[in-house]
Design an enzyme around this catalytic site. Structure first.
Site, short mmCIF file in Angstrom:
data_model
loop_
_atom_site.label_atom_id
_atom_site.label_comp_id
_atom_site.label_asym_id
_atom_site.label_seq_id
_atom_site.Cartn_x
_atom_site.Cartn_y
_atom_site.Cartn_z
N ASP A 1 -7.83 7.93 -28.38
CA ASP A 1 -8.65 8.07 -29.59
C ASP A 1 -10.11 7.78 -29.22
O ASP A 1 -10.41 6.84 -28.49
CB ASP A 1 -8.16 7.09 -30.67
CG ASP A 1 -8.74 7.41 -32.04
OD1 ASP A 1 -7.96 7.81 -32.92
OD2 ASP A 1 -9.97 7.26 -32.23
N ILE A 2 -10.99 8.62 -29.73
CA ILE A 2 -12.42 8.53 -29.39
C ILE A 2 -13.08 7.29 -30.01
O ILE A 2 -14.12 6.82 -29.52
CB ILE A 2 -13.15 9.83 -29.86
CG1 ILE A 2 -14.41 10.08 -29.06
CG2 ILE A 2 -13.42 9.84 -31.34
CD1 ILE A 2 -14.16 10.58 -27.68
N ASN B 1 -1.52 8.20 -40.75
CA ASN B 1 -2.12 8.26 -42.07
C ASN B 1 -1.74 9.61 -42.66
O ASN B 1 -2.09 10.66 -42.11
CB ASN B 1 -3.64 8.12 -41.95
CG ASN B 1 -4.04 6.76 -41.42
OD1 ASN B 1 -3.38 5.76 -41.69
ND2 ASN B 1 -5.12 6.71 -40.65
N GLN C 1 -5.86 9.83 -44.10
CA GLN C 1 -5.92 10.92 -43.12
C GLN C 1 -7.23 11.67 -43.24
O GLN C 1 -7.59 12.15 -44.31
CB GLN C 1 -4.75 11.90 -43.36
CG GLN C 1 -4.69 13.02 -42.32
CD GLN C 1 -3.45 13.89 -42.47
OE1 GLN C 1 -2.69 13.75 -43.42
NE2 GLN C 1 -3.26 14.81 -41.54
N HIS D 1 -1.12 13.63 -36.78
CA HIS D 1 -1.33 12.86 -35.56
C HIS D 1 -0.79 11.45 -35.75
O HIS D 1 -1.03 10.82 -36.78
CB HIS D 1 -2.81 12.83 -35.15
CG HIS D 1 -3.74 12.44 -36.26
ND1 HIS D 1 -4.08 13.29 -37.27
CD2 HIS D 1 -4.37 11.27 -36.52
CE1 HIS D 1 -4.89 12.69 -38.11
NE2 HIS D 1 -5.09 11.45 -37.68
N HIS E 1 -0.74 7.66 -34.65
CA HIS E 1 -1.54 6.65 -33.96
C HIS E 1 -0.61 5.67 -33.25
O HIS E 1 0.37 5.19 -33.82
CB HIS E 1 -2.37 5.83 -34.96
CG HIS E 1 -3.46 6.60 -35.63
ND1 HIS E 1 -4.74 6.66 -35.13
CD2 HIS E 1 -3.47 7.34 -36.77
CE1 HIS E 1 -5.50 7.39 -35.95
NE2 HIS E 1 -4.75 7.81 -36.94
P1 AMP Z 1 -7.06 9.71 -39.24
O1 AMP Z 1 -7.94 8.84 -40.07
O2 AMP Z 1 -5.64 9.21 -39.19
O3 AMP Z 1 -7.14 11.17 -39.64
O4 AMP Z 1 -7.59 9.54 -37.77
C1 AMP Z 1 -8.25 10.52 -37.05
C2 AMP Z 1 -8.48 9.92 -35.70
O5 AMP Z 1 -8.88 10.91 -34.81
C3 AMP Z 1 -9.56 8.84 -35.70
O6 AMP Z 1 -8.99 7.63 -35.20
C4 AMP Z 1 -10.63 9.42 -34.79
O7 AMP Z 1 -11.28 8.44 -34.02
C5 AMP Z 1 -9.83 10.39 -33.94
N1 AMP Z 1 -10.61 11.48 -33.41
C6 AMP Z 1 -11.38 12.35 -34.09
N2 AMP Z 1 -11.94 13.26 -33.25
C7 AMP Z 1 -11.50 12.95 -32.01
C8 AMP Z 1 -11.70 13.52 -30.73
N3 AMP Z 1 -12.50 14.59 -30.54
N4 AMP Z 1 -11.10 12.95 -29.66
C9 AMP Z 1 -10.29 11.87 -29.84
N5 AMP Z 1 -10.05 11.30 -31.03
C10 AMP Z 1 -10.64 11.83 -32.11
#
Ligand code: AMP
Ligand code: ZN
Length: 136
Positions: free
Chosen positions: A30-31, A86, A93, A99, A101
């Site tokens: 995760d970024i 989420n 989400q 996805h 976590h």
């Molecule tokens: P959610 O709130 O469950 O939709 O989480 C989305 C997750 O995706 C967050 O934890 C972000 O940090 C992660 N995310 C978004 N863009 C990227 C990316 N390009 N590379 C890695 N993680 C990402």
């Protein structure tokens, strides 16, 4: 989906740090990590939630989650995990591609359990709820 950021990661159009990959799934760092080794696991089929993903791919996703955790175990040796997703906007989400976590947990990291996400029983008793489920 062409504009979906996670589909772009699958296609290699956006870079990611891969942790695990198989024919149907990809796991990457995760970024914006909330834990050391915070990883997201995604199915390669675009599905916003579990309702859009086939049962077969859902099964394969659960195995990919296990394989990813096994790999995190090898690399980071955490002492526990919180794993979940989420689901839907109200569930937090933000990326509309399913996805999961994986949050590795370490003693002293000051995190909580999944019970800390929400604590509001809606004012209905467990017995009343059970009756609703019995009707279906
Ligand atoms: P959610 O709130 O469950 O939709 O989480 C989305 C997750 O995706 C967050 O934890 C972000 O940090 C992660 N995310 C978004 N863009 C990227 C990316 N390009 N590379 C890695 N993680 C990402
Ligand atoms: Zn997508």
């Amino acid at each position: 989906m062409s504009e979906c950021i996670f589909c772009k990661i699958i296609k290699g159009e956006i870079a990611s740090y891969k942790v695990y990959e198989d024919e149907n799934n990809l796991a990457f760092l995760d970024i914006n990590p909330h834990a050391k080794g915070h990883v997201v696991v995604i199915p390669k089929d675009h599905a916003e939630t579990i309702f859009e993903l086939s049962d077969e791919k859902m099964e394969k996703l659960s195995i990919a989650i296990k394989r990813t955790i096994e790999k995190i175990n090898l690399v980071l040796q955490p002492e526990g995990y919180n794993v979940g997703w989420n689901h839907g906007k109200i569930g937090g989400q933000t990326v509309p591609h399913l996805h999961v976590h994986i949050f590795p947990r370490y003693s002293g990291d000051q995190g909580g359990s999944v019970h800390s996400i929400v604590n509001n029983n809606g004012g209905i008793s467990v017995e009343q709820l059970a009756k609703k489920f019995e009707k279906i």
